[in-house]
Design a protein around this motif. Sequence first.
Motif, mmCIF file in Angstrom:
data_model
loop_
_atom_site.group_PDB
_atom_site.id
_atom_site.type_symbol
_atom_site.label_atom_id
_atom_site.label_comp_id
_atom_site.label_asym_id
_atom_site.label_seq_id
_atom_site.Cartn_x
_atom_site.Cartn_y
_atom_site.Cartn_z
ATOM 1 N N CYS A 36 -6.348 -38.112 36.560
ATOM 2 C CA CYS A 36 -6.884 -37.009 35.759
ATOM 3 C C CYS A 36 -7.887 -36.210 36.588
ATOM 4 N N CYS A 38 -10.334 -34.545 35.905
ATOM 5 C CA CYS A 38 -11.754 -34.522 35.528
ATOM 6 C C CYS A 38 -12.539 -35.582 36.287
ATOM 7 N N CYS A 40 -12.043 -38.932 35.662
ATOM 8 C CA CYS A 40 -12.181 -40.128 34.823
ATOM 9 C C CYS A 40 -11.284 -41.269 35.283
ATOM 10 N N CYS A 74 -11.540 -38.274 27.769
ATOM 11 C CA CYS A 74 -12.067 -37.048 28.391
ATOM 12 C C CYS A 74 -11.504 -35.785 27.751
ATOM 13 N N SER A 76 -9.270 -33.838 28.700
ATOM 14 C CA SER A 76 -9.065 -32.784 29.702
ATOM 15 C C SER A 76 -7.808 -31.987 29.397
HETATM 16 ZN ZN LIG Z 1 -10.028 -37.216 32.506
#
Ligand SMILES: [Zn+2]
Length: 131
Positions: A36, A38, A40, A74, A76
Amino acid sequence: MRIQELTPVFVEFVPTDLADGDIYISMEYATASHLCACGCAVRVVTPFGPADWVLTFDGTVTLSPSVGNGQFPCRSHYLIRSNRVVWLPPMQRRIAQEAHRADTAGRASTYAEPPATGFWDRTIRWFRRHF
Ligand SMILES: [Zn+2]
């Protein structure tokens, strides 16, 4: 930390351990995986197909539709365009569920069996349903 750009890595088998910032693409298995964007560390799997994702490669990778990680904490949501991560507003849980339902319906209609027309098709299906 958010990733702004992914590096395509063409593989036969997607490795167990993925590196941040790489997108692993297996044409043999018609799928891509990346962590991911982001940061995470959740593994995001994007299979290719008419009801799944479409990969475009022109030296860089573009993936359609967007990657919506509404099922992950998250939430995302981003596009991958020419290797670049284009951030979209986070997915709301409700929208993620609706998208999932729509995806599932799309997949069902894409891969549904064609209607049985012949006598044997109908007979074989009748037996499959009843036995
Ligand atoms: Zn994420």
